[in-house]
Design a protein around this motif. Structure first.
Motif, short mmCIF file in Angstrom:
data_model
loop_
_atom_site.label_atom_id
_atom_site.label_comp_id
_atom_site.label_asym_id
_atom_site.label_seq_id
_atom_site.Cartn_x
_atom_site.Cartn_y
_atom_site.Cartn_z
N VAL B 266 40.84 30.65 40.09
CA VAL B 266 39.91 30.62 40.32
C VAL B 266 40.35 33.23 40.06
N VAL B 267 41.21 33.43 41.12
CA VAL B 267 41.09 35.10 41.37
C VAL B 267 40.94 35.56 40.05
N TRP B 268 42.30 34.95 39.34
CA TRP B 268 42.58 36.07 38.11
C TRP B 268 41.40 35.87 36.61
N LYS B 269 41.43 34.93 36.67
CA LYS B 269 40.90 34.39 35.18
C LYS B 269 39.86 34.12 35.46
N HIS B 270 38.93 33.71 36.59
CA HIS B 270 37.38 33.30 36.54
C HIS B 270 36.71 35.21 37.01
N ALA B 271 37.37 35.08 38.63
CA ALA B 271 36.56 36.30 38.99
C ALA B 271 36.51 38.06 38.34
N PHE B 272 38.48 38.16 38.16
CA PHE B 272 38.60 38.90 37.71
C PHE B 272 38.33 39.45 36.51
N ARG B 273 37.76 38.74 35.36
CA ARG B 273 37.60 38.76 33.97
C ARG B 273 36.01 39.69 34.13
N ASN B 274 35.45 38.72 34.80
CA ASN B 274 34.64 39.87 35.22
C ASN B 274 33.90 41.28 35.68
N ILE B 275 35.05 41.35 36.13
CA ILE B 275 34.79 42.89 37.21
C ILE B 275 35.55 44.28 36.51
N ARG B 276 35.56 43.49 34.99
CA ARG B 276 36.97 44.65 34.44
C ARG B 276 36.00 45.63 33.86
N VAL B 277 34.27 44.95 33.16
CA VAL B 277 34.12 46.71 32.86
C VAL B 277 33.83 47.87 34.16
N GLN B 278 33.24 46.89 35.02
CA GLN B 278 33.39 47.84 36.12
C GLN B 278 34.27 48.44 36.95
N LEU B 279 34.73 47.83 37.05
CA LEU B 279 36.89 48.51 37.12
C LEU B 279 36.55 49.74 36.26
N ILE B 280 36.20 49.04 35.08
CA ILE B 280 36.58 50.57 33.99
C ILE B 280 35.94 51.29 34.08
N THR B 281 34.48 51.89 34.15
CA THR B 281 33.92 52.87 34.66
C THR B 281 34.04 53.53 35.59
N VAL B 282 34.62 52.72 37.03
CA VAL B 282 34.89 53.23 38.36
C VAL B 282 36.35 54.27 38.17
N ILE B 283 37.25 53.50 36.94
CA ILE B 283 38.94 53.80 36.95
C ILE B 283 38.52 55.77 36.31
N ALA B 284 37.38 56.10 35.06
CA ALA B 284 36.90 56.83 34.87
C ALA B 284 35.65 57.86 35.44
N LEU B 285 35.40 57.33 36.34
CA LEU B 285 35.08 58.18 36.82
C LEU B 285 36.00 58.71 38.14
N SER B 286 37.03 57.85 38.18
CA SER B 286 37.54 58.63 39.50
C SER B 286 38.35 59.61 38.85
N TYR B 287 38.96 59.29 37.26
CA TYR B 287 39.65 59.80 36.85
C TYR B 287 39.30 61.58 36.70
N ALA B 288 38.01 61.42 36.97
CA ALA B 288 36.85 63.05 36.88
C ALA B 288 37.04 63.03 37.89
N GLY B 289 37.19 63.10 38.97
CA GLY B 289 37.26 62.79 40.23
C GLY B 289 39.16 63.89 40.38
N LEU B 290 40.02 63.53 39.82
CA LEU B 290 41.59 63.88 40.26
C LEU B 290 41.50 64.99 38.94
N LEU B 291 40.54 65.66 37.99
CA LEU B 291 40.70 66.58 37.74
C LEU B 291 40.32 67.52 38.47
N GLU B 292 39.25 67.43 39.15
CA GLU B 292 38.92 68.16 39.97
C GLU B 292 39.50 68.49 40.97
N GLY B 293 40.21 67.29 41.28
CA GLY B 293 41.29 67.55 43.00
C GLY B 293 42.44 67.88 43.03
N SER B 294 43.22 68.45 41.30
CA SER B 294 43.75 68.42 41.33
C SER B 294 43.70 70.68 41.39
#
Lengths: 302, 352
Positions: B266-294
């Motif tokens: 339920v968690v990994w095959k259903h719910a998690f699958r549906n947040i993948r896209v949102q998650l990737i956008t968050v990761i891209a944003l935090s990557y940008a933040g890290l460039l600054e934090g560096s």
């Protein structure tokens, strides 16, 4: 007994006047805020900080600027210097106490400048609309797209180091989110019936924006400011650490960390104590901001 | 005639696929944003109190030398023309000469950038590997001790000055425990041992099959990368948690449970699958933040990346280098933001 009646007066279901209703709403907000332990801890830390800053000359054991080279880098718990001394023999505790004034000064200035600038841009943009809206929002987007610290660095580099310039640089990077929020609020308010009613009475755009739109944008801006405070403190400390904020011998916390950095392996407390101070204060702002958000904007939370 | 033209135009516009008009719009807004970024750095370069001509010719130059450089820099032209030149230079990747070492700024940036890239990439990997599972578990076991832990981790991450955390890390793990290498990218004996191919020392030492250097480089990068990663961990775990909470309260989850599906599925095959896209956008944003934090992390760890480059240039009033570095970091930041926006639009039909 009088207190009891005051409480009842505040919690009544049938307010008798506008002010009564307002106070009642405030009190109920306070009651739900008080139930949030973490937020209360944050609030108390900040109250303590303000008290410390106000009473700095009374409570600091030493003059924060007086050097005592014979007693430099004294460790924690030294007689008369509880938090030790720095590389010039200055009492670290006293410097921390005086540093709280600088921190509050920076935070207060940024918290005044950035939201007001954002409020101006956002409400004008939302109320006037058309190409003004397009241009202002594009500018906002450009500033939002910039990495904040790097932009602040470049600004300070151009303007010269110093507290005022650091405040200006941080404000310049901090206003865009406020403009976005104020614009969104304005757009929903603009089409309300009561705005049409005032327009029909002949009120100009200036009057409508300042008297009827601004007051309604304030509460969402306050939440956002509180949540941003931690970021502002960290940015100011970062600039101070880089030597671009407050200049020596000023006891700014970021600059103190930078001074202590050279001795980090042998005399760790010199850099550790100011860092703890920064951490405590920004943690307090985060806790307070979370609590305020829960009270003022129940949808925004979990 | 005119009406026929009108109709033709309308039909043509209607026949253009939606994604074409959308991409034209996106490209337009990217162009405007980037132009704005370059404009801001241009203005910063104008308002600074340093005379750019004096900085090049020195104070003892004769008036004729001064004038020659003055014209050469195009300072006699109107400001808008100067801005045009500046944009043209930036588009060609020309940020002028560094006043410090008289080399092209673009070359310097190309040299130091891989170090930052390496640090930020490892940092974001750290954030993903720990942050995503932490966020998921915190959402599934809402209110449990692990949820509280996730909350504290995020709160501390948002409140801690990154440069101070770096110093403390250095003190504890290098000074006291001696588990990791100190500041810098490799120990002094290993410098310039492996040939620089990508500029990222971990990759270069693997390409060169020099395992000793790889091990040493790793012992140096692990601390700054994980401290930097802690910030993306705080952000990623928080966002994962709220995305997952939203999914877990959806009706399809109840349906899946009623069907007798195991909780894991339920968690990994259903719910998690549906947040993948949102998650990737968050990761891209935090990557940008890290460039600054560096920027601040690099200074603490003497890491020769773009953050150190900008701040060194800053302290020696080398404005070309500062502005060049700012433009590059800003452009990458914008690109990552746009990238995360696009991903969202491409993969999530609701956002179109």
């Amino acid at each position: 007994m009088a207190e009891q009646t005051l409480r009842q007066w505040l919690l009544t279901d049938t307010p008798t006047s506008r002010r009564h209703a307002k106070l009642s709403a405030l009190y109920q907000g306070w009651l739900s805020f008080r139930g949030n332990t973490m937020a209360m801890i944050g609030l108390w830390i900040l109250v303590a900080l303000v008290a410390i800053a106000a009473a700095a000359p009374l409570i600091s054991p030493h003059d924060p600027f007086v050097q005592d080279l014979g007693n430099r880098l004294a460790p924690l718990g030294t007689d008369g210097h509880i938090l030790g001394t720095d590389s010039l023999g200055r009492d670290i505790l006293s410097r921390l106490i005086y540093g709280s004034r600088i921190t509050l000064y920076i935070v207060a200035l940024v918290a005044l400048i950035a939201p007001i600038a954002g409020l101006l841009v956002g409400t004008v943009s939302g109320y006037v609309g058309g190409w003004v809206d397009v241009v202002l929002m594009r500018i906002t987007d450009i500033f939002l797209a910039f990495p904040r610290l790097v932009l602040a660095l470049a600004f300070v580099a151009a303007l010269g180091a110093g507290i005022e310039n650091a405040v200006l640089a941080i404000s310049l990077t901090a206003w865009p989110p406020y403009a976005r929020i104020a614009r969104a609020e304005t757009l929903t308010i603009r089409s309300a019936d009561y705005i049409s009613a005032i327009q029909l009475q002949g009120a100009g755009a200036m009057r409508i924006i300042t008297r009827h739109i601004w007051p309604l944008c304030i509460s969402s801006l306050i939440v956002r400011v509180t949540l941003d405070m931690a970021g502002i403190i960290l940015a100011a400390a970062g600039l101070g650490f880089l030597g671009l904020g407050a200049q020596p011998p000023s006891p700014e916390w970021g600059a103190m960390i930078s001074e202590g950095r050279r001795f980090i392996l042998d005399h760790w407390w010199v850099a550790t104590m100011p860092g703890l101070a920064i951490f405590t204060v920004s943690l307090a702002f985060n806790l307070l901001g979370d609590g305020l958000r829960d009270v003022l904007d129940p949808k925004g939370g979990e | 005639m005119t009406s026929a033209n009108h109709e033709g135009g309308a039909r043509q516009r209607a026949s253009l696929p939606l994604w074409v008009t959308a991409s034209i719009k996106t490209l337009g807004s990217i162009a405007v944003t980037m132009l704005g970024l370059v404009f801001i750095t241009f203005i910063i370069g104008r308002v600074m109190p340093i005379d750019p001509v004096l900085a090049i010719v020195g104070e003892r130059a004769s008036q004729s030398t001064y004038d020659a450089v003055y014209y050469q820099l195009g300072l006699d032209k109107p400001v808008i023309v100067q801005f045009g030149y500046y944009v043209w230079d930036v588009m060609r990747g020309d940020f002028g000469m560094s006043l410090l070492n008289a080399r092209p700024v673009a070359e310097d940036i190309a040299r130091v950038f891989p170090a930052t890239l390496e640090l930020a990439t490892l940092g974001v990997c750290f954030g993903i590997v720990l942050g995503v599972p932490l966020g998921v578990v915190a959402a599934v076991r809402k209110g449990s001790w692990i949820d509280q832990l996730a909350r504290v981790v995020a709160l501390v991450g948002y409140s801690m000055p990154i440069f101070w955390l770096g110093l403390m890390g250095l003190l504890v793990f290098y000074g006291i425990l001696g588990w990791v290498g100190g500041p810098g990218r490799v120990g002094i004996f290993y410098e310039d041992v492996v040939p620089s191919v990508t500029g990222m020392i971990l990759v270069d030492s693997i390409l060169d099959r020099n395992w000793t250097v790889l091990k040493d480089a790793f012992s140096h990068i692990v601390l700054p990368a994980s401290l930097l990663g802690y910030y993306s961990l705080a952000y990623i775990s928080r966002m994962t948690r709220s995305f997952m909470l939203e999914q877990m309260s959806a009706e399809y989850i109840t349906t899946a449970r009623v069907k007798g599906m195991s909780e894991w599925d339920v968690v990994w095959k259903h719910a998690f699958r549906n947040i993948r896209v949102q998650l990737i956008t968050v990761i891209a944003l935090s990557y940008a933040g890290l460039l600054e934090g560096s920027v601040l992390t690099e200074i603490i760890f003497s890491w020769p990346g773009i953050g150190s480059y900008i701040t060194t240039a800053l302290l020696s009033a080398d404005m070309n280098a500062v502005l060049g570095g700012t433009v590059v970091v800003g452009l990458i930041f914008i690109l990552l933001n746009i990238f995360s926006d696009l991903l969202y639009k491409v993969f999530d039909p609701r956002a179109r």
